[in-house]
Design a protein around this motif. Sequence first.
Motif, mmCIF file in Angstrom:
data_model
loop_
_atom_site.group_PDB
_atom_site.id
_atom_site.type_symbol
_atom_site.label_atom_id
_atom_site.label_comp_id
_atom_site.label_asym_id
_atom_site.label_seq_id
_atom_site.Cartn_x
_atom_site.Cartn_y
_atom_site.Cartn_z
ATOM 1 N N ALA A 34 27.626 35.024 39.394
ATOM 2 C CA ALA A 34 26.825 34.606 40.355
ATOM 3 C C ALA A 34 27.379 34.833 41.642
ATOM 4 C CB ALA A 34 26.598 33.122 40.058
ATOM 5 N N ILE A 35 28.667 34.705 41.743
ATOM 6 C CA ILE A 35 29.675 35.010 42.965
ATOM 7 C C ILE A 35 30.467 35.929 42.722
ATOM 8 C CG2 ILE A 35 30.926 33.938 44.667
ATOM 9 C CD1 ILE A 35 27.858 32.275 44.403
ATOM 10 N N GLU A 36 30.502 37.001 43.364
ATOM 11 C CA GLU A 36 31.533 38.240 43.251
ATOM 12 C C GLU A 36 32.292 38.423 44.699
ATOM 13 O OE1 GLU A 36 32.037 40.766 40.756
ATOM 14 O OE2 GLU A 36 30.628 39.617 39.214
ATOM 15 N N VAL A 37 33.685 38.047 44.520
ATOM 16 C CA VAL A 37 34.271 38.481 45.636
ATOM 17 C C VAL A 37 35.391 39.378 45.464
ATOM 18 C CG1 VAL A 37 35.933 37.090 47.183
ATOM 19 C CG2 VAL A 37 34.084 35.778 46.002
ATOM 20 N N SER A 38 35.783 40.159 46.591
ATOM 21 C CA SER A 38 36.887 41.107 46.374
ATOM 22 C C SER A 38 37.436 41.619 47.658
ATOM 23 C CB SER A 38 36.568 42.228 45.511
ATOM 24 O OG SER A 38 35.355 43.132 46.276
ATOM 25 N N PHE A 39 38.426 41.883 48.142
ATOM 26 C CA PHE A 39 38.875 42.226 49.366
ATOM 27 C C PHE A 39 38.681 41.036 50.517
ATOM 28 C CE2 PHE A 39 38.315 46.613 47.277
ATOM 29 C CZ PHE A 39 39.692 46.784 47.188
ATOM 30 N N ALA A 40 39.095 40.012 49.861
ATOM 31 C CA ALA A 40 38.560 38.713 50.716
ATOM 32 C C ALA A 40 40.071 37.903 50.853
ATOM 33 C CB ALA A 40 37.395 38.015 50.271
ATOM 34 N N GLY A 42 25.826 35.718 33.866
ATOM 35 C CA GLY A 42 26.883 36.259 33.369
ATOM 36 C C GLY A 42 28.190 35.656 33.494
ATOM 37 N N GLY A 43 28.499 34.751 34.582
ATOM 38 C CA GLY A 43 29.366 33.977 35.240
ATOM 39 C C GLY A 43 29.235 33.289 36.149
ATOM 40 N N ALA A 44 30.033 32.449 36.568
ATOM 41 C CA ALA A 44 29.616 31.809 37.846
ATOM 42 C C ALA A 44 30.638 32.458 39.227
ATOM 43 C CB ALA A 44 30.048 30.033 37.958
ATOM 44 N N ILE A 45 31.812 32.098 38.908
ATOM 45 C CA ILE A 45 32.549 32.758 40.361
ATOM 46 C C ILE A 45 33.691 33.792 39.744
ATOM 47 C CG2 ILE A 45 34.167 32.150 42.199
ATOM 48 C CD1 ILE A 45 32.992 29.189 41.722
ATOM 49 N N TYR A 46 33.785 35.044 40.176
ATOM 50 C CA TYR A 46 34.825 35.844 40.334
ATOM 51 C C TYR A 46 35.506 36.329 41.607
ATOM 52 C CZ TYR A 46 36.964 40.182 38.806
ATOM 53 O OH TYR A 46 37.835 41.077 38.612
ATOM 54 N N PHE A 47 36.903 35.772 41.423
ATOM 55 C CA PHE A 47 37.686 36.421 42.435
ATOM 56 C C PHE A 47 38.396 37.528 41.868
ATOM 57 C CE2 PHE A 47 38.274 31.770 44.206
ATOM 58 C CZ PHE A 47 37.027 31.996 44.871
ATOM 59 N N GLY A 48 37.983 38.772 42.460
ATOM 60 C CA GLY A 48 38.811 39.989 42.119
ATOM 61 C C GLY A 48 39.757 40.815 42.945
ATOM 62 N N CYS A 73 31.956 32.860 31.978
ATOM 63 C CA CYS A 73 33.203 32.153 32.170
ATOM 64 C C CYS A 73 32.742 31.202 33.494
ATOM 65 C CB CYS A 73 34.154 33.136 32.423
ATOM 66 S SG CYS A 73 35.040 33.949 31.204
ATOM 67 N N GLY A 74 33.620 30.122 33.668
ATOM 68 C CA GLY A 74 33.448 29.506 34.891
ATOM 69 C C GLY A 74 33.801 30.081 36.184
ATOM 70 N N VAL A 75 35.165 30.108 36.334
ATOM 71 C CA VAL A 75 35.949 30.990 37.328
ATOM 72 C C VAL A 75 36.839 31.853 36.812
ATOM 73 C CG1 VAL A 75 37.484 30.636 39.277
ATOM 74 C CG2 VAL A 75 35.794 28.687 38.636
ATOM 75 N N MET A 76 36.680 33.101 37.232
ATOM 76 C CA MET A 76 37.511 34.143 36.773
ATOM 77 C C MET A 76 38.304 34.750 38.073
ATOM 78 S SD MET A 76 35.043 36.393 34.439
ATOM 79 C CE MET A 76 36.341 37.108 33.273
ATOM 80 N N VAL A 77 39.686 34.755 37.857
ATOM 81 C CA VAL A 77 40.774 35.170 38.802
ATOM 82 C C VAL A 77 41.395 36.279 38.437
ATOM 83 C CG1 VAL A 77 42.494 34.438 40.542
ATOM 84 C CG2 VAL A 77 40.898 32.734 39.715
ATOM 85 N N GLY A 78 41.362 37.414 39.160
ATOM 86 C CA GLY A 78 42.347 38.614 38.720
ATOM 87 C C GLY A 78 41.440 39.685 38.239
ATOM 88 N N LEU A 128 47.101 45.658 44.799
ATOM 89 C CA LEU A 128 46.302 44.927 45.078
ATOM 90 C C LEU A 128 45.816 43.708 44.352
ATOM 91 C CD1 LEU A 128 43.542 48.177 45.652
ATOM 92 C CD2 LEU A 128 45.020 46.722 47.481
ATOM 93 N N VAL A 129 46.861 43.493 43.929
ATOM 94 C CA VAL A 129 46.787 42.082 42.751
ATOM 95 C C VAL A 129 46.502 40.817 43.555
ATOM 96 C CG1 VAL A 129 48.020 40.694 41.224
ATOM 97 C CG2 VAL A 129 48.396 43.230 41.167
ATOM 98 N N CYS A 130 45.525 40.171 43.170
ATOM 99 C CA CYS A 130 45.199 39.009 44.036
ATOM 100 C C CYS A 130 46.286 37.956 43.876
ATOM 101 C CB CYS A 130 43.822 38.375 43.454
ATOM 102 S SG CYS A 130 43.726 37.874 41.963
ATOM 103 N N ARG A 131 46.222 37.034 44.924
ATOM 104 C CA ARG A 131 47.458 36.205 45.154
ATOM 105 C C ARG A 131 47.232 34.905 45.602
ATOM 106 N NH1 ARG A 131 49.426 35.807 49.875
ATOM 107 N NH2 ARG A 131 48.616 37.855 50.392
ATOM 108 N N GLY A 132 47.522 33.844 45.496
ATOM 109 C CA GLY A 132 47.537 32.479 46.095
ATOM 110 C C GLY A 132 46.134 31.814 46.046
ATOM 111 N N ASN A 133 45.382 32.160 45.259
ATOM 112 C CA ASN A 133 44.016 31.331 44.803
ATOM 113 C C ASN A 133 44.256 30.004 44.227
ATOM 114 O OD1 ASN A 133 42.239 33.773 45.880
ATOM 115 N ND2 ASN A 133 43.336 34.685 44.224
ATOM 116 N N VAL A 134 43.341 29.346 44.726
ATOM 117 C CA VAL A 134 43.431 27.786 44.335
ATOM 118 C C VAL A 134 42.103 27.264 43.526
ATOM 119 C CG1 VAL A 134 43.938 25.578 44.995
ATOM 120 C CG2 VAL A 134 45.116 27.257 46.153
ATOM 121 N N ILE A 135 42.320 26.944 42.479
ATOM 122 C CA ILE A 135 41.157 26.207 41.615
ATOM 123 C C ILE A 135 41.551 24.845 41.647
ATOM 124 C CG2 ILE A 135 39.548 26.412 39.452
ATOM 125 C CD1 ILE A 135 39.886 29.086 41.551
#
Length: 624
Positions: free
Chosen positions: A366-372, A387-393, A412-417, A430-437
Motif C-alpha cells: 500500500a505504501i511503496e518507498v524508494s530513494f527517500a 499485498g503488504g502495508a509498507i515497503y522501504f526499498g 507483510c506488515g513492514v518490509m525494509v530492504g 544502495l543498501v537502505c540504512r538507519g530505518n526505524v520501526i
Amino acid sequence: MTVFKSVAFAVVMWLVIVSCSLNLSAAASRTVYVALTGDDLNDGSSTSPVQSIYRAQAIVRQMILDGLEDDVEIRFAEGVYQLNKTVEFGLEDSAPGKLQITYQAAPGARVVFSGGFQLSNWKKDRRGFWETSWREPRAGTPQAASEGRSFVPRQMFIDAKRGIRARDPDVGYFRVRQALGDFRTEFRFNSNQWTHSGSTRGMELALLHDWSISRVRVKEFNFKNSTVKLAERVGGPHDFFRINGFEQNPRFFLENSVSFLNAPNEFFFDRKQNAVRVVLTAEENPNQMTITVPRLATLVRVAGTEAESVRGIQFLEICFSYSACPLPTGGYGGIQASYFENRLVPAHLRELDPETESSHLRLPAAIEVSFAEGFGFEESTFRHLGGGAIYFGRQTNDCFVKSSQIEDVGGCGVMVGETVTRKGRNGRSLVCRGNVIEGNQISRCGQILLGSVGVWVGIARQTQVMSNEIFNLPYSGVSVGWQWNARPSGCEENSICNNRIHDIMLELSDGGGIYTLGRQPGTVLRGNYISNVPSNHGRAESNGIFMDQGSSGILVQGNVIAGTKCSPMRFHLAGQNTLKENQCFHPVGVEPLKFNNTPKDNIKLVDNSFHKDGLSEALPSTRQ
C-alpha cells in the motif's frame, strides 16, 4: 524629551505589531487546509480549503518553487478521502534543506485515505444471495489494481470486517491424498472430502508448504479418479517446493467458485454475469451496511533518484485503508516472506547478476518507498490492505514508522530492504540504512499470503525494530536477512530489541518469533519477550528464535522465550553466534536449544538460564 520617548515607543510598538502580523500571515501561508466540503479551485486557506490531497500537493509544490523557507503542514478535516489514483511523491515534493512537510489530521479528526470503492443497490437473487452489478474500472479512471490483465477483486470488506472469498472447506483444510505426475500440477484427493459441480473457471487452489503458500488456478477435476490438475505449478524453483516436498499429505483449500457460497460473509465476483454476490445472515441487509472493495494496489508511492532522494515528508495521524492484492500472471509460487518466483520471464532468458539482482518478486505494498530520506509515519493506522502495508526499498535512509497500528494485511506488515546487496552504476551502495520501526502494534498480517511476517528486514543496515507488539500471525513475527549462506552482504548492524512477540506461527512451520538468515555482523537481538508459539503444523519445528542457514555474527542477549511447544531456540546450518543472558522456558522432554546441522561450538553460551515447563513472569533484560 518625554514626548520624544513616547513617540519613539509608539513607533517601536507599531513596528512590533506589523512584524507580528507579517509573521502570522507567513504562518498561515505554511498551512494548507483540506476538507471534503472544500473545492480544488480554492487556495487552501482556512476559509477556502481544497478538497483533495492531489490539489494540496500541487500547492506545496508551488511553495517549494517559490523558495519555501518554513515548515509546511497540510491539515485534513474529518472524513474518508477517496483516492482515484496512487499519490506520487517525487523530487518536486522534497522539503528544502532541513524543513519538514507534514500531512496530518486536524486535531481530533479521523482521517482515512481509501483506495477502495463501495458497492450499493443490492437485491436478493433467486437463490437467496445478495447481488449487485459490478463492472471493471475503465483504464486509468480510476487506476486499475492489476497490470496486464483485467482487474478482478479478491477482497471485500463488510462493515470494515474482511469478507471471505468463497471457499471450500469453510473452515480448516483438505489434505492431499497422493501427489501425481510431475508432483507440481497434479494430485489425488480423498473422494469423501467434497463433490464439485459447475465450472472451474477462475477457481483457485491454495497449497500450504512448510513456510509458504502457493496460489494457482485449477485446470480440471476428475471425480471418477479423484484427481485434480492445476493450470500452473505450485511452489518456487527448488525441488522441495513440489506438492509432497515437505509432507506427503499437505493441506490445501479452494477458492472462488459460486458453488462455494454457503456461509455468512462469503462473496464471489462473477465476471461472466458482471455481478458480485455475498452471503449474509438473515438479519443483515447490505443496503444498510458499508461494503468496500479495494481498487488501488498502491495508495502512496515515494520515489527519488539514485542521485537525489526525496526528503523531509511525513504523515501524522492518518489512516490508510483498502488496497488491492492482484496476484501475478502464471500463479503465485511462494518462496518466503511473501516473495514469490518470477514466472513472467523464463529462467533461461533472465540475465541477472546474482550479486546485485534478484529473480524473486513481491506484490506491491500500500505504501511503496524508494530513494527517500527522512520519510515516515507516526501515530498512523494501516488496515484492510492487500499485498503488504509498507515497503522501504532501495536507498531508503533514516525513514520510520512509529507509534502506529498495522492490522489486517494480506501480506507483510513492514518490509525494509531488498533481497540483494544493491549497488549503483558507479559501484556505490544502495543498501537502505538507519530505518526505524518503533512502538507499533502489528497484527493479522498474512491474511492472503500466509507466509508473510510482521516485520521483514532483508538486505539492510542499521535497521532498528524496537518496542513493537507483534502478534496473531500465520508465520514469523520478525525476519532478518536474506541470504542462505555466510558470504558477506549488505545486511549488518540491525537491532531487534525490546519487542513483545506472541501468538505467531499459527498456520505454518519452520519459522519463529524472530527468524534470521545469512551473515549479519553487528546484528543484535536483545530484550525481546517471545511467547505462545504452537507446535509445528508441517514437517519442521516452529521456535521462539530460529537462526537459519548462514546466520552468523549475531548477538542474542537478554531475551525471554516462554510458551513454545518445541525448542525455544533452534539453529540450522548456522555459523558463529553468541547467546548471552537469555531465559528460556521449555516443555519437559524438549531440549532448550536444538542444533540442526550446526556444530554446538558455533554457538557461544554466556550466562543463559534454561527452565523446564511453566510460563515465565520474567521480563527481558535490557542490559547492554
